[in-house]
Motif scaffolding. Sequence first.
Motif, PDB file in Angstrom:
ATOM      1  N   PHE A 174      -2.049 -12.536  50.094  1.00  0.00           N
ATOM      2  CA  PHE A 174      -2.830 -13.534  49.183  1.00  0.00           C
ATOM      3  C   PHE A 174      -2.002 -13.661  47.979  1.00  0.00           C
ATOM      4  O   PHE A 174      -1.179 -14.909  47.789  1.00  0.00           O
ATOM      5  N   PHE A 213       0.816 -15.163  49.937  1.00  0.00           N
ATOM      6  CA  PHE A 213       0.177 -16.742  50.480  1.00  0.00           C
ATOM      7  C   PHE A 213       0.512 -17.497  48.921  1.00  0.00           C
ATOM      8  O   PHE A 213       0.850 -19.365  48.835  1.00  0.00           O
ATOM      9  N   LEU A 214       0.343 -17.512  47.710  1.00  0.00           N
ATOM     10  CA  LEU A 214       0.056 -17.652  46.434  1.00  0.00           C
ATOM     11  C   LEU A 214       1.619 -18.785  45.829  1.00  0.00           C
ATOM     12  O   LEU A 214       1.760 -19.648  45.527  1.00  0.00           O
ATOM     13  N   ASP A 235       6.108 -21.799  48.920  1.00  0.00           N
ATOM     14  CA  ASP A 235       5.919 -23.331  49.943  1.00  0.00           C
ATOM     15  C   ASP A 235       6.213 -22.942  50.962  1.00  0.00           C
ATOM     16  O   ASP A 235       6.683 -22.895  51.961  1.00  0.00           O
ATOM     17  N   SER A 287       4.890 -26.193  52.628  1.00  0.00           N
ATOM     18  CA  SER A 287       5.008 -27.880  52.526  1.00  0.00           C
ATOM     19  C   SER A 287       5.526 -28.176  54.357  1.00  0.00           C
ATOM     20  O   SER A 287       5.079 -28.876  54.308  1.00  0.00           O
ATOM     21  N   PHE A 342      -5.736 -15.942  57.246  1.00  0.00           N
ATOM     22  CA  PHE A 342      -5.676 -17.298  57.761  1.00  0.00           C
ATOM     23  C   PHE A 342      -5.763 -18.749  56.750  1.00  0.00           C
ATOM     24  O   PHE A 342      -7.242 -18.509  56.434  1.00  0.00           O
ATOM     25  N   ALA A 343      -4.935 -19.246  56.811  1.00  0.00           N
ATOM     26  CA  ALA A 343      -5.235 -20.443  55.742  1.00  0.00           C
ATOM     27  C   ALA A 343      -5.150 -21.387  56.155  1.00  0.00           C
ATOM     28  O   ALA A 343      -3.626 -21.573  56.863  1.00  0.00           O
ATOM     29  N   PRO A 394      -2.596 -28.257  53.733  1.00  0.00           N
ATOM     30  CA  PRO A 394      -2.587 -29.345  53.522  1.00  0.00           C
ATOM     31  C   PRO A 394      -1.418 -30.763  53.647  1.00  0.00           C
ATOM     32  O   PRO A 394      -0.875 -29.916  53.324  1.00  0.00           O
ATOM     33  N   TYR A 419      -7.187 -18.195  41.365  1.00  0.00           N
ATOM     34  CA  TYR A 419      -5.798 -18.701  40.900  1.00  0.00           C
ATOM     35  C   TYR A 419      -6.030 -20.612  41.155  1.00  0.00           C
ATOM     36  O   TYR A 419      -6.267 -20.610  42.535  1.00  0.00           O
ATOM     37  N   PHE A 420      -4.930 -21.202  41.067  1.00  0.00           N
ATOM     38  CA  PHE A 420      -3.770 -22.392  41.569  1.00  0.00           C
ATOM     39  C   PHE A 420      -3.224 -22.462  42.309  1.00  0.00           C
ATOM     40  O   PHE A 420      -2.329 -21.513  42.439  1.00  0.00           O
ATOM     41  N   LYS A 421      -2.760 -23.470  43.060  1.00  0.00           N
ATOM     42  CA  LYS A 421      -2.107 -23.282  44.275  1.00  0.00           C
ATOM     43  C   LYS A 421      -1.525 -24.571  43.999  1.00  0.00           C
ATOM     44  O   LYS A 421      -2.249 -25.205  44.527  1.00  0.00           O
ATOM     45  N   HIS A 466       0.345 -27.048  46.868  1.00  0.00           N
ATOM     46  CA  HIS A 466       0.676 -26.618  48.855  1.00  0.00           C
ATOM     47  C   HIS A 466       2.682 -27.503  49.028  1.00  0.00           C
ATOM     48  O   HIS A 466       2.349 -27.280  49.440  1.00  0.00           O
ATOM     49  N   ARG A 467       2.298 -28.171  47.972  1.00  0.00           N
ATOM     50  CA  ARG A 467       3.722 -28.702  47.897  1.00  0.00           C
ATOM     51  C   ARG A 467       3.908 -29.683  46.497  1.00  0.00           C
ATOM     52  O   ARG A 467       3.396 -29.452  45.631  1.00  0.00           O
ATOM     53  N   HIS A 506       2.821 -31.948  43.505  1.00  0.00           N
ATOM     54  CA  HIS A 506       0.982 -32.320  43.887  1.00  0.00           C
ATOM     55  C   HIS A 506       0.682 -31.174  43.217  1.00  0.00           C
ATOM     56  O   HIS A 506       0.645 -30.456  42.197  1.00  0.00           O
ATOM     57  N   ILE A 559      -8.009 -21.983  44.064  1.00  0.00           N
ATOM     58  CA  ILE A 559      -7.404 -21.342  45.051  1.00  0.00           C
ATOM     59  C   ILE A 559      -8.729 -19.701  45.560  1.00  0.00           C
ATOM     60  O   ILE A 559      -8.094 -19.183  44.288  1.00  0.00           O
ATOM     61  N   ALA A 560     -10.066 -19.144  46.105  1.00  0.00           N
ATOM     62  CA  ALA A 560     -10.010 -17.683  46.007  1.00  0.00           C
ATOM     63  C   ALA A 560      -9.878 -17.490  47.132  1.00  0.00           C
ATOM     64  O   ALA A 560      -9.532 -17.841  48.134  1.00  0.00           O
ATOM     65  N   ASN A 561      -9.385 -16.054  46.821  1.00  0.00           N
ATOM     66  CA  ASN A 561      -8.884 -14.903  47.920  1.00  0.00           C
ATOM     67  C   ASN A 561     -10.524 -14.146  48.458  1.00  0.00           C
ATOM     68  O   ASN A 561     -11.269 -13.220  48.184  1.00  0.00           O
ATOM     69  N   LYS A 619     -12.705 -13.020  51.499  1.00  0.00           N
ATOM     70  CA  LYS A 619     -13.548 -12.452  52.573  1.00  0.00           C
ATOM     71  C   LYS A 619     -14.613 -12.659  53.564  1.00  0.00           C
ATOM     72  O   LYS A 619     -15.922 -12.546  52.339  1.00  0.00           O
ATOM     73  N   PRO A 654      -8.534 -17.844  52.693  1.00  0.00           N
ATOM     74  CA  PRO A 654      -8.292 -18.262  51.048  1.00  0.00           C
ATOM     75  C   PRO A 654      -8.829 -20.191  51.115  1.00  0.00           C
ATOM     76  O   PRO A 654      -8.543 -20.602  52.071  1.00  0.00           O
ATOM     77  N   ASP A 685     -14.857 -25.420  45.110  1.00  0.00           N
ATOM     78  CA  ASP A 685     -15.371 -26.808  45.059  1.00  0.00           C
ATOM     79  C   ASP A 685     -16.706 -26.789  44.106  1.00  0.00           C
ATOM     80  O   ASP A 685     -17.408 -26.021  44.876  1.00  0.00           O
ATOM     81  N   PRO A 739     -11.591 -24.637  53.609  1.00  0.00           N
ATOM     82  CA  PRO A 739     -12.405 -23.882  53.608  1.00  0.00           C
ATOM     83  C   PRO A 739     -12.946 -23.917  52.452  1.00  0.00           C
ATOM     84  O   PRO A 739     -11.969 -23.509  51.489  1.00  0.00           O
ATOM     85  N   LEU A 740     -14.186 -23.907  52.470  1.00  0.00           N
ATOM     86  CA  LEU A 740     -14.769 -24.803  50.944  1.00  0.00           C
ATOM     87  C   LEU A 740     -15.495 -23.298  50.863  1.00  0.00           C
ATOM     88  O   LEU A 740     -16.338 -22.856  50.494  1.00  0.00           O
TER      89      LEU A 740
END
Lengths: 65, 168
Positions: free
Chosen positions: A5, A8-9, A12, A14, A53-54, A57, B9-11, B13-14, B17, B22-24, B26, B37, B41, B141-142
């Motif tokens: 995790f 993952f955080l 990048d 992208s 698994f992620a 977007p 935490y916040f992520k 993705h680009r 952006h 995001i929650a970890n 299981k 992850p 929401d 996933p939410l």
Amino acid sequence: MEKEFRFFLNKDFSKYAGSWIAICEERIVSSNKSINKAIKTAKEKCGGKKFLFAKIPKGNQALIL
Amino acid sequence: MKNLKIDFYFKSHRPKHVPIPIANAKFKHQNNESLIPCLIDSGADFCTVPIEIGKFMLNIDFENKLAPYEIRREWQDIDKSDSKKFNGLVEKIIENQYAIPNSIECACGKGSSGYYCPVQIEIGVFKKQVLVFWINSNVIPLIGRIGVFDQMKKVVFDTKKQKGQFYL
């Protein structure tokens, strides 16, 4: 926090936008737009080890859920 | 008793952006588990996950878990604003590990089908059987309100620090 995790955080991903990725021991073992195909490859490559698994977007999309 | 705190935490993705929380999480079903992850929401009624993850990672056999007709009918007819009745039905579905076929419409206006079916969700020290909507769609996933947010005393989104907390 699990190392997958944290990886993952902090990375990048992208270039995988729109795909699902599987992370096992801080490396990407699978990526595919198809969930099923991404899972299948990840299971083969991880050999029973747990993996994260992620969904990554697409870059040009806003999330409206 | 002191509040139990679970960080998220916040992520982005680009680059450039908007970072998303995001929650970890299981997910566990019988002897299968997956680390996924999830977007946190607060606008989502239910935790929502693509159905293929349920089928191929957690080996959930939705057809075999199909709830009896009277339970499915009750789900359709129940006044979901009556929290006592609604929570009672959710508990019954969880206890019996039923799957309820349904369709939903998301905030973007798109509709999709799937099943409500319980699994265990773990986020840090939080561990609970939660009724999840397994959707026939390739969505992120939410983590939603029913079963998770409604179990928390407080949820904090600190966008300046790019992190947040659930308080149990």
